[in-house]
Design a protein around this motif. Structure first.
Motif, PDB file in Angstrom:
ATOM      1  N   SER A  22       0.824  -1.211   0.000  1.00  0.00           N
ATOM      2  CA  SER A  22       0.000   0.000   0.000  1.00  0.00           C
ATOM      3  C   SER A  22       0.856   1.260   0.000  1.00  0.00           C
ATOM      4  CB  SER A  22      -0.935  -0.003   1.211  1.00  0.00           C
ATOM      5  OG  SER A  22      -0.190  -0.064   2.421  1.00  0.00           O
ATOM      6  N   VAL A  23       1.981   1.233   0.695  1.00  0.00           N
ATOM      7  CA  VAL A  23       2.845   2.416   0.748  1.00  0.00           C
ATOM      8  C   VAL A  23       3.516   2.633  -0.608  1.00  0.00           C
ATOM      9  CG1 VAL A  23       4.829   3.483   1.895  1.00  0.00           C
ATOM     10  CG2 VAL A  23       3.198   2.123   3.223  1.00  0.00           C
ATOM     11  N   TRP A  24       3.980   1.552  -1.224  1.00  0.00           N
ATOM     12  CA  TRP A  24       4.574   1.669  -2.562  1.00  0.00           C
ATOM     13  C   TRP A  24       3.548   2.177  -3.572  1.00  0.00           C
ATOM     14  CZ3 TRP A  24       9.562   1.631  -3.677  1.00  0.00           C
ATOM     15  CH2 TRP A  24      10.453   1.029  -2.789  1.00  0.00           C
ATOM     16  N   PHE A  25       2.309   1.702  -3.456  1.00  0.00           N
ATOM     17  CA  PHE A  25       1.259   2.141  -4.369  1.00  0.00           C
ATOM     18  C   PHE A  25       1.000   3.634  -4.204  1.00  0.00           C
ATOM     19  CE2 PHE A  25      -3.219   2.909  -5.426  1.00  0.00           C
ATOM     20  CZ  PHE A  25      -3.258   2.412  -6.726  1.00  0.00           C
ATOM     21  N   ASN A  26       0.928   4.090  -2.959  1.00  0.00           N
ATOM     22  CA  ASN A  26       0.700   5.518  -2.721  1.00  0.00           C
ATOM     23  C   ASN A  26       1.868   6.363  -3.227  1.00  0.00           C
ATOM     24  OD1 ASN A  26      -1.753   4.941  -1.527  1.00  0.00           O
ATOM     25  ND2 ASN A  26      -0.918   4.869   0.547  1.00  0.00           N
ATOM     26  N   LEU A  27       3.079   5.833  -3.116  1.00  0.00           N
ATOM     27  CA  LEU A  27       4.237   6.533  -3.676  1.00  0.00           C
ATOM     28  C   LEU A  27       4.097   6.650  -5.192  1.00  0.00           C
ATOM     29  CD1 LEU A  27       7.044   7.796  -3.511  1.00  0.00           C
ATOM     30  CD2 LEU A  27       8.012   5.481  -3.467  1.00  0.00           C
ATOM     31  N   GLY A  28       3.603   5.588  -5.809  1.00  0.00           N
ATOM     32  CA  GLY A  28       3.358   5.641  -7.256  1.00  0.00           C
ATOM     33  C   GLY A  28       2.357   6.722  -7.617  1.00  0.00           C
ATOM     34  N   LEU A  29       1.303   6.852  -6.832  1.00  0.00           N
ATOM     35  CA  LEU A  29       0.295   7.885  -7.101  1.00  0.00           C
ATOM     36  C   LEU A  29       0.910   9.283  -7.035  1.00  0.00           C
ATOM     37  CD1 LEU A  29      -2.731   6.556  -4.993  1.00  0.00           C
ATOM     38  CD2 LEU A  29      -2.486   6.470  -7.482  1.00  0.00           C
ATOM     39  N   ALA A  30       1.723   9.522  -6.006  1.00  0.00           N
ATOM     40  CA  ALA A  30       2.338  10.847  -5.838  1.00  0.00           C
ATOM     41  C   ALA A  30       3.293  11.144  -6.994  1.00  0.00           C
ATOM     42  CB  ALA A  30       3.065  10.919  -4.504  1.00  0.00           C
ATOM     43  N   ARG A  31       4.109  10.172  -7.360  1.00  0.00           N
ATOM     44  CA  ARG A  31       5.046  10.379  -8.463  1.00  0.00           C
ATOM     45  C   ARG A  31       4.324  10.556  -9.789  1.00  0.00           C
ATOM     46  NH1 ARG A  31       9.683   5.825  -6.861  1.00  0.00           N
ATOM     47  NH2 ARG A  31      10.837   7.154  -5.377  1.00  0.00           N
ATOM     48  N   GLN A  32       3.228   9.839  -9.941  1.00  0.00           N
ATOM     49  CA  GLN A  32       2.447   9.981 -11.176  1.00  0.00           C
ATOM     50  C   GLN A  32       1.894  11.402 -11.303  1.00  0.00           C
ATOM     51  OE1 GLN A  32      -0.503   6.895 -11.425  1.00  0.00           O
ATOM     52  NE2 GLN A  32      -0.496   6.877 -13.655  1.00  0.00           N
ATOM     53  N   ASP A  33       1.433  11.944 -10.196  1.00  0.00           N
ATOM     54  CA  ASP A  33       0.928  13.320 -10.207  1.00  0.00           C
ATOM     55  C   ASP A  33       2.033  14.317 -10.527  1.00  0.00           C
ATOM     56  OD1 ASP A  33      -1.598  12.479  -9.680  1.00  0.00           O
ATOM     57  OD2 ASP A  33      -1.697  13.245  -7.630  1.00  0.00           O
ATOM     58  N   LEU A  34       3.272  13.966 -10.183  1.00  0.00           N
ATOM     59  CA  LEU A  34       4.410  14.827 -10.483  1.00  0.00           C
ATOM     60  C   LEU A  34       4.956  14.576 -11.898  1.00  0.00           C
ATOM     61  CD1 LEU A  34       6.302  14.507  -7.071  1.00  0.00           C
ATOM     62  CD2 LEU A  34       5.106  16.538  -7.921  1.00  0.00           C
ATOM     63  N   ARG A  35       4.297  13.692 -12.629  1.00  0.00           N
ATOM     64  CA  ARG A  35       4.713  13.294 -13.979  1.00  0.00           C
ATOM     65  C   ARG A  35       6.094  12.646 -13.991  1.00  0.00           C
ATOM     66  NH1 ARG A  35       1.027  14.437 -17.283  1.00  0.00           N
ATOM     67  NH2 ARG A  35       2.305  13.957 -19.126  1.00  0.00           N
ATOM     68  N   ASP A  36       6.446  12.046 -12.865  1.00  0.00           N
ATOM     69  CA  ASP A  36       7.646  11.217 -12.787  1.00  0.00           C
ATOM     70  C   ASP A  36       7.206   9.787 -13.103  1.00  0.00           C
ATOM     71  OD1 ASP A  36       9.939   9.803 -12.201  1.00  0.00           O
ATOM     72  OD2 ASP A  36       9.874  10.199 -10.037  1.00  0.00           O
ATOM     73  N   HIS A  37       6.998   9.519 -14.386  1.00  0.00           N
ATOM     74  CA  HIS A  37       6.383   8.252 -14.776  1.00  0.00           C
ATOM     75  C   HIS A  37       7.313   7.062 -14.564  1.00  0.00           C
ATOM     76  CE1 HIS A  37       2.910  10.370 -16.172  1.00  0.00           C
ATOM     77  NE2 HIS A  37       3.632  11.105 -17.002  1.00  0.00           N
ATOM     78  N   ARG A  38       8.609   7.264 -14.752  1.00  0.00           N
ATOM     79  CA  ARG A  38       9.543   6.167 -14.498  1.00  0.00           C
ATOM     80  C   ARG A  38       9.580   5.831 -13.001  1.00  0.00           C
ATOM     81  NH1 ARG A  38      12.325   4.900 -18.999  1.00  0.00           N
ATOM     82  NH2 ARG A  38      12.462   6.506 -20.631  1.00  0.00           N
ATOM     83  N   GLY A  39       9.612   6.859 -12.176  1.00  0.00           N
ATOM     84  CA  GLY A  39       9.585   6.633 -10.735  1.00  0.00           C
ATOM     85  C   GLY A  39       8.286   5.991 -10.290  1.00  0.00           C
ATOM     86  N   ALA A  40       7.179   6.426 -10.905  1.00  0.00           N
ATOM     87  CA  ALA A  40       5.878   5.838 -10.583  1.00  0.00           C
ATOM     88  C   ALA A  40       5.846   4.368 -10.976  1.00  0.00           C
ATOM     89  CB  ALA A  40       4.770   6.605 -11.292  1.00  0.00           C
ATOM     90  N   ALA A  41       6.372   4.060 -12.175  1.00  0.00           N
ATOM     91  CA  ALA A  41       6.381   2.673 -12.638  1.00  0.00           C
ATOM     92  C   ALA A  41       7.180   1.791 -11.686  1.00  0.00           C
ATOM     93  CB  ALA A  41       6.960   2.603 -14.045  1.00  0.00           C
ATOM     94  N   SER A  42       8.312   2.306 -11.203  1.00  0.00           N
ATOM     95  CA  SER A  42       9.125   1.543 -10.260  1.00  0.00           C
ATOM     96  C   SER A  42       8.352   1.253  -8.974  1.00  0.00           C
ATOM     97  CB  SER A  42      10.406   2.325  -9.950  1.00  0.00           C
ATOM     98  OG  SER A  42      11.173   1.658  -8.970  1.00  0.00           O
ATOM     99  N   ALA A  43       7.617   2.253  -8.479  1.00  0.00           N
ATOM    100  CA  ALA A  43       6.842   2.071  -7.249  1.00  0.00           C
ATOM    101  C   ALA A  43       5.691   1.096  -7.458  1.00  0.00           C
ATOM    102  CB  ALA A  43       6.317   3.419  -6.764  1.00  0.00           C
ATOM    103  N   TYR A  44       4.979   1.235  -8.574  1.00  0.00           N
ATOM    104  CA  TYR A  44       3.866   0.315  -8.844  1.00  0.00           C
ATOM    105  C   TYR A  44       4.364  -1.109  -9.034  1.00  0.00           C
ATOM    106  CZ  TYR A  44       0.795   4.358  -9.584  1.00  0.00           C
ATOM    107  OH  TYR A  44       0.051   5.501  -9.430  1.00  0.00           O
ATOM    108  N   CYS A  45       5.520  -1.242  -9.680  1.00  0.00           N
ATOM    109  CA  CYS A  45       6.096  -2.570  -9.891  1.00  0.00           C
ATOM    110  C   CYS A  45       6.389  -3.240  -8.554  1.00  0.00           C
ATOM    111  CB  CYS A  45       7.371  -2.455 -10.738  1.00  0.00           C
ATOM    112  SG  CYS A  45       8.061  -4.039 -11.235  1.00  0.00           S
ATOM    113  N   LYS A  46       6.938  -2.470  -7.614  1.00  0.00           N
ATOM    114  CA  LYS A  46       7.228  -3.014  -6.291  1.00  0.00           C
ATOM    115  C   LYS A  46       5.940  -3.374  -5.562  1.00  0.00           C
ATOM    116  CE  LYS A  46       9.959  -4.036  -2.839  1.00  0.00           C
ATOM    117  NZ  LYS A  46      10.914  -5.173  -2.915  1.00  0.00           N
ATOM    118  N   ALA A  47       4.915  -2.528  -5.682  1.00  0.00           N
ATOM    119  CA  ALA A  47       3.631  -2.821  -5.042  1.00  0.00           C
ATOM    120  C   ALA A  47       3.050  -4.124  -5.572  1.00  0.00           C
ATOM    121  CB  ALA A  47       2.651  -1.667  -5.271  1.00  0.00           C
ATOM    122  N   PHE A  48       3.138  -4.310  -6.874  1.00  0.00           N
ATOM    123  CA  PHE A  48       2.582  -5.516  -7.495  1.00  0.00           C
ATOM    124  C   PHE A  48       3.411  -6.744  -7.124  1.00  0.00           C
ATOM    125  CE2 PHE A  48       1.661  -8.392 -11.086  1.00  0.00           C
ATOM    126  CZ  PHE A  48       0.283  -8.454 -10.956  1.00  0.00           C
TER     127      PHE A  48
END
Length: 268
Positions: A173-199
């Protein structure tokens, strides 16, 4: 035949050894002989609560508290039972009484959790901030403050706090929320890394797979995005509409004119 004190000691050992059946049997045996013993009622309430048997757990802890109203551990258990039933006001009253009887860090953390679950955002934020002052780097407090910042529309602060929370082993859940924050910042690579870890941590997390696909698509990795979308679709077919919309609306997408063809592609 064992006396009450011996039964309490044996039941406590059983609880701590992960033997709830034995602990419950010993508590019930003791209460059959001494129906008003507050310690046995407390132990039995703890066993029943661990099993999700809430109404009897509440009844037993109430009996215990009637005899020992200033017992902090009993108040803490009563608060957890009340919170699990959505009785947040009662939970907070128990926690305040526990803190007054014998303040411990765990009680303040439980109060912050309860305020959070009750939707009392400002009070919860203050409680989590107070915990961070006493326990710098506390993972749960950092993660909760990060999510609150994201919900307040401050993704930069959220991303910073959530990244700190993932510095040590963090739940999906924490990794997923990090992905959401990075996605909003348009840091898509960082978001992908966080979502990948969440999954990776929670392989049935369909939303993480969906958002991973969106982030990968944004950086031009359409094949990898399709793989992530396929995982999301197979986990939750109801996400098909979101996937189809993402594929056609993102800067790196693909137009699918045949819905059945897309379903077959996602179905793998």
């Amino acid at each position: 035949m064992d006396d009450t004190e011996t039964l309490i000691r044996r039941a406590t050992v059983a609880v701590n050894s992960g033997k709830p059946d034995e602990a419950q049997r010993l508590c019930e045996q003791g209460l059959a002989r001494d129906p008003g013993d507050p310690v046995l009622h407390h132990l039995l309430a703890a066993v029943l609560f661990s099993r999700g048997v809430m109404a009897p757990a509440r009844a037993h802890i109430d009996v215990s508290l009637a005899k020992r109203p200033n017992n902090a551990p009993a108040r803490l258990l009563a608060a957890r039972i009340a919170r699990s039933e959505g009785q947040f006001d009662a939970a907070l009253l128990h926690l305040d009484a526990a803190i007054a009887a014998g303040p411990q860090r765990e009680m303040f953390i439980e109060k912050a959790r309860t305020l959070d679950m009750a939707g009392l955002r400002d009070q919860a934020r203050g409680a989590w901030q107070a915990i961070l002052k006493v326990i710098p780097g506390h993972q749960e407090a950092t993660a909760r403050l990060g999510l609150l910042a994201w919900e307040d529309g401050d993704p930069a602060t959220a991303a910073k706090l959530l990244a700190q929370a993932t510095a040590t082993n963090a739940p999906a859940s924490v990794w997923f929320n990090l992905g959401l924050a990075r996605q909003d910042l348009r840091d898509h690579r960082g978001a992908a890394s966080a979502y990948c870890k969440a999954f990776e941590l929670k392989p049935d997390h369909a939303e993480a797979a969906l958002n991973l696909g969106i982030s990968l698509q944004e950086v031009g990795g359409l094949d990898a995005a399709m793989d992530a979308y396929g995982k999301a679709y197979r986990l939750r077919p109801q996400l098909f509409g979101s996937i189809a919309m993402a594929l056609t609306s993102a800067s790196h997408g693909r137009l699918w004119l045949d819905e059945d063809q897309l379903r077959r592609a996602l179905g793998g």
